[in-house]
Design a protein around this motif. Structure first.
Motif, short mmCIF file in Angstrom:
data_model
loop_
_atom_site.label_atom_id
_atom_site.label_comp_id
_atom_site.label_asym_id
_atom_site.label_seq_id
_atom_site.Cartn_x
_atom_site.Cartn_y
_atom_site.Cartn_z
N UNK A 249 0.83 -1.22 0.00
CA UNK A 249 0.00 0.00 0.00
C UNK A 249 0.86 1.27 0.00
N UNK A 250 0.89 1.96 -1.12
CA UNK A 250 1.49 3.31 -1.22
C UNK A 250 2.88 3.43 -0.56
N UNK A 251 3.65 2.32 -0.58
CA UNK A 251 4.92 2.28 0.16
C UNK A 251 5.93 3.37 -0.22
N UNK A 252 6.03 3.78 -1.50
CA UNK A 252 7.06 4.79 -1.83
C UNK A 252 6.83 6.14 -1.15
N UNK A 253 5.68 6.33 -0.49
CA UNK A 253 5.39 7.63 0.15
C UNK A 253 5.96 7.71 1.56
N UNK A 254 6.60 6.63 2.04
CA UNK A 254 7.20 6.71 3.37
C UNK A 254 8.72 6.57 3.27
N UNK A 255 9.41 7.58 3.76
CA UNK A 255 10.87 7.57 3.76
C UNK A 255 11.40 6.50 4.72
N UNK A 256 10.69 6.29 5.83
CA UNK A 256 11.18 5.41 6.89
C UNK A 256 10.83 3.93 6.68
N UNK A 257 9.81 3.64 5.89
CA UNK A 257 9.36 2.26 5.73
C UNK A 257 10.51 1.31 5.34
#
Ligand code: FAD
Length: 461
Positions: free
Chosen positions: A436-444
Motif C-alpha cells: 500500500x502506497x509504500x514509496x510515500x514513506x521515507x522510513x518504511x
C-alpha cells in the motif's frame, strides 16, 4: 510493473475495472501540480489498472488478488490531495473508492459513512436532520470522507472544533488489511490516529464515524480593510470572540483578491479581505466587531442568497482554494505552508511582510490547536526557481515562522517531520508485504524487516 494486467483484471471479476490508458492516467493524478517541484517529479507516474469496488466484499477481492500477485496498490478517493498522495509512484493497481459511498447512520452528534462517500453529500444528508460535520475540507464537492481522513488534517470548522486528530473528532474507523484473507479492523478513541493521516499506506479505510455539530444558518461574510495587519487583527478578534459563532476565519492579501473575478462586483478593490462564516443570529455582533476593527462589511449572504447570486461558497476563497483561484489565471503561482508565532501577533505579521519580497503574498487561516487559536500562512508564491523558493522558506524560518514543506510527497514531510512509528507498526500488521502506497514513506524501507512490536519500540517516549 511487469504483471499481466489483462489476467489480473480477469482475476478481479466480478469487480469492475478500467484499463483504458487515458482513463487510468487521469486517475493517477491529484493536485500535486500546485507544486512545480512535485510536478517535475510525479507527472510521469501512472498506474496500470483501476478497480472500482462497490462493496466491502469487492474491496476484499481486490486486496486478495493484489496480495497474491505482489501488486503495488494505491487507494484513491476524489484525488484532491496536494502532495501526490494518490499518485501510484510504482505503477500497479489503483483502487477507486467512490462507489463505496453509502451514508450508513446519522445519530445524535455523529455520522457513519462508507469511505467513498462524497463529503458534500454527507453534509446535505446531515443538514436535513439538523446536523453538520464538525470539520470538512474546502474540497467537499469532490473529496471523499475516507480521503479526508487518510490525507487531510483540518478545514472548515477547525477554528471552532480543532484538528481532525483531536480527541472526539474522528470517533472510530474501520480499515481493511491486505492479505490472502483481508479483514476489517475497528479503531476507536485515540487508536484512530494509527490510521488517520497515514496517506493510505497502512490499511484501506472502509468506514468512518465522525463528530457532527448542530447545523446553523451560516452567513458567508466578506469584510475588507485598508491594511493587512488590520484584517489579521480582526480575524484574531473574531476567532477569539465569546459572543460570535464562527466556522471559518481566513485573511487574504489584497493582491490575491485581484484573482477573485467572481467577487469583483462584491468586495472593494485593492483592499485586504477577511472571509468568515458566522451564524445569522450573531450577525449584529459581527457587524459591531468589524466596525470596531476599522473594516467595511462588503458582502453577507445566507446559503439561499448565495445560490440566487450564483456565487461560490465563501470557503472556496479560503484554505487551498485561495491558491487554486490564482492558479486558474496563472500557472506560475505556487504556495507554502507556514506556521506563525502563538499567540497570533499582527505586528509580527506586518514586520515580516517587507522581508518576504513582492513575490510572496500572505494568506492566513485561523484554527484551534491544542485549545489555543493559532494561524497558518498559506501564501501565494510567484515561482521562479527552487533556490528562490527555499530562500523564501528560510526567511520565514529565520523570523520564527516554521515551514511545513508543501513540496514533498513523503508522509514524513509537511507537518509530520519525523517518522510516525505507530503508522508504520500498523502498516506491518495490516500490509505485511508493503504493497500500500509504500514509496510515500521515507522510513518504511528502514523498518519493514522488523516486527510491529519492534517498530513500536522506536516510538520516542
Ligand atoms: P485523495 O486525494 O483521493 O486521497 C488522499 C490520500 O488518502 C491518498 O494518500 C490516498 O491514497 C488516501 N486514501 C483515500 N481514500 C482512502 C481510503 N479509503 N483508505 C485509505 N487511504 C485512502 N485538505 C484539508 O485537510 N483541508 C482543506 O480545507 C483542504 N482544502 C483543499 C483545497 C484544494 C483546492 C485542494 C486541491 C486540496 C485541499 N485539501 C485540503 C487537500 C485534500 O483535498 C483533502 O485532504 C481531501 O479531503 C482529500 O480527499 P480525497 O477524497 O480527494 O482524497
Amino acid at each position: 510493473t511487469s504483471l499481466d494486467w489483462e489476467a489480473f483484471a480477469k482475476d478481479l471479476a466480478p469487480v469492475e475495472t478500467i484499463s483504458e490508458p487515458v482513463l487510468v492516467k487521469k486517475r493517477s493524478r491529484d493536485f500535486f501540480w500546485y507544486s512545480p517541484i512535485l510536478n517535475a517529479q510525479l507527472r510521469r507516474s501512472f498506474g496500470d489498472l483501476v478497480a472500482v469496488p462497490k462493496t466491502t466484499e469487492d474491496l476484499a477481492q481486490c486486496l486478495r488478488v493484489a496480495f497474491e500477485h505482489d501488486a503495488p496498490i494505491t487507494i484513491r478517493g476524489g484525488g484532491t490531495g496536494n502532495y501526490g498522495q494518490a499518485v501510484p509512484m510504482e505503477g500497479g493497481l489503483i483502487i477507486e473508492t467512490t462507489r463505496m459511498n453509502r451514508i450508513l447512520e446519522i445519530g445524535e452528534g455523529y455520522v457513519t459513512a462508507q469511505a467513498g462517500a462524497n463529503i458534500e453529500e454527507i453534509n446535505k444528508a446531515l443538514h436535513l436532520q439538523g446536523w453538520e460535520l464538525a470539520i470538512f475540507p474546502s474540497t467537499q464537492d469532490i473529496a471523499t470522507i475516507g480521503g479526508f481522513i487518510a490525507g487531510g488534517s483540518s478545514g472548515i470548522g477547525s477554528v471552532a472544533n480543532g484538528m481532525l486528530r483531536d480527541a472526539g473528532n474522528i470517533l472510530s474507523l474501520k480499515a481493511m488489511s491486505v492479505s490472502d484473507t483481508p479483514t476489517e479492523n475497528l479503531f476507536e478513541g485515540e487508536a484512530v490516529n494509527h490510521i488517520h493521516h497515514a496517506w493510505g499506506l497502512n490499511g484501506v479505510i472502509t468506514e468512518v464515524t465522525l463528530r457532527t455539530v448542530p447545523h446553523r444558518n451560516w452567513i458567508g461574510c466578506m469584510a475588507t480593510f485598508d491594511t493587512y495587519a488590520q484584517a489579521y487583527q480582526a480575524g484574531y478578534a473574531l476567532a477569539l470572540s465569546d459572543n460570535i459563532g464562527r466556522k471559518l476565519v481566513s485573511t487574504v492579501d489584497a493582491r490575491i483578491c485581484a484573482y477573485f473575478p467572481r467577487l469583483a462586483d462584491h468586495i472593494r478593490p485593492e483592499k485586504h479581505l477577511m472571509t468568515s462564516l458566522v451564524p445569522a443570529e450573531d450577525i449584529d455582533a459581527y457587524r459591531a466587531l468589524i466596525k470596531e476593527q476599522g473594516g467595511s462589511i462588503d458582502l453577507t449572504m445566507s446559503e439561499d442568497e448565495r445560490k440566487e447570486m450564483g456565487l461560490p461558497h465563501v470557503f472556496e476563497f479560503a484554505y487551498n482554494h485561495t491558491t487554486l483561484q490564482v492558479l486558474k489565471a496563472d500557472r506560475s503561482a505556487t504556495y507554502l505552508q507556514v506556521g506563525c508565532p502563538t499567540p497570533p501577533d499582527a505586528k509580527a505579521i506586518k514586520a515580516l511582510r517587507p522581508k518576504l519580497g513582492d513575490d510572496v503574498w500572505q494568506h492566513h487561516e485561523f484554527a484551534l490547536l491544542d485549545g489555543e487559536i493559532v494561524t497558518f500562512d498559506l501564501p501565494i508564491v510567484w515561482y521562479t526557481t527552487t533556490e528562490r523558493l527555499r530562500k523564501i522558506e528560510a526567511t520565514y524560518t529565520e523570523n520564527g515562522f516554521p515551514v511545513y514543506d508543501a513540496h514533498i510527497c513523503m508522509v514524513e514531510g509537511g507537518g509530520l517531520k519525523n517518522a510516525d512509528y505507530r503508522h508504520l507498526a500498523w502498516k506491518k500488521r495490516m500490509d505485511p508485504k508493503g504493497l500500500l502506497n509504500a514509496p510515500k514513506s521515507r522510513e518504511w524501507p528502514n523498518v519493514k524487516h522488523l516486527s510491529p512490536e519492534d517498530i513500536e519500540a522506536l516510538i520516542p517516549s
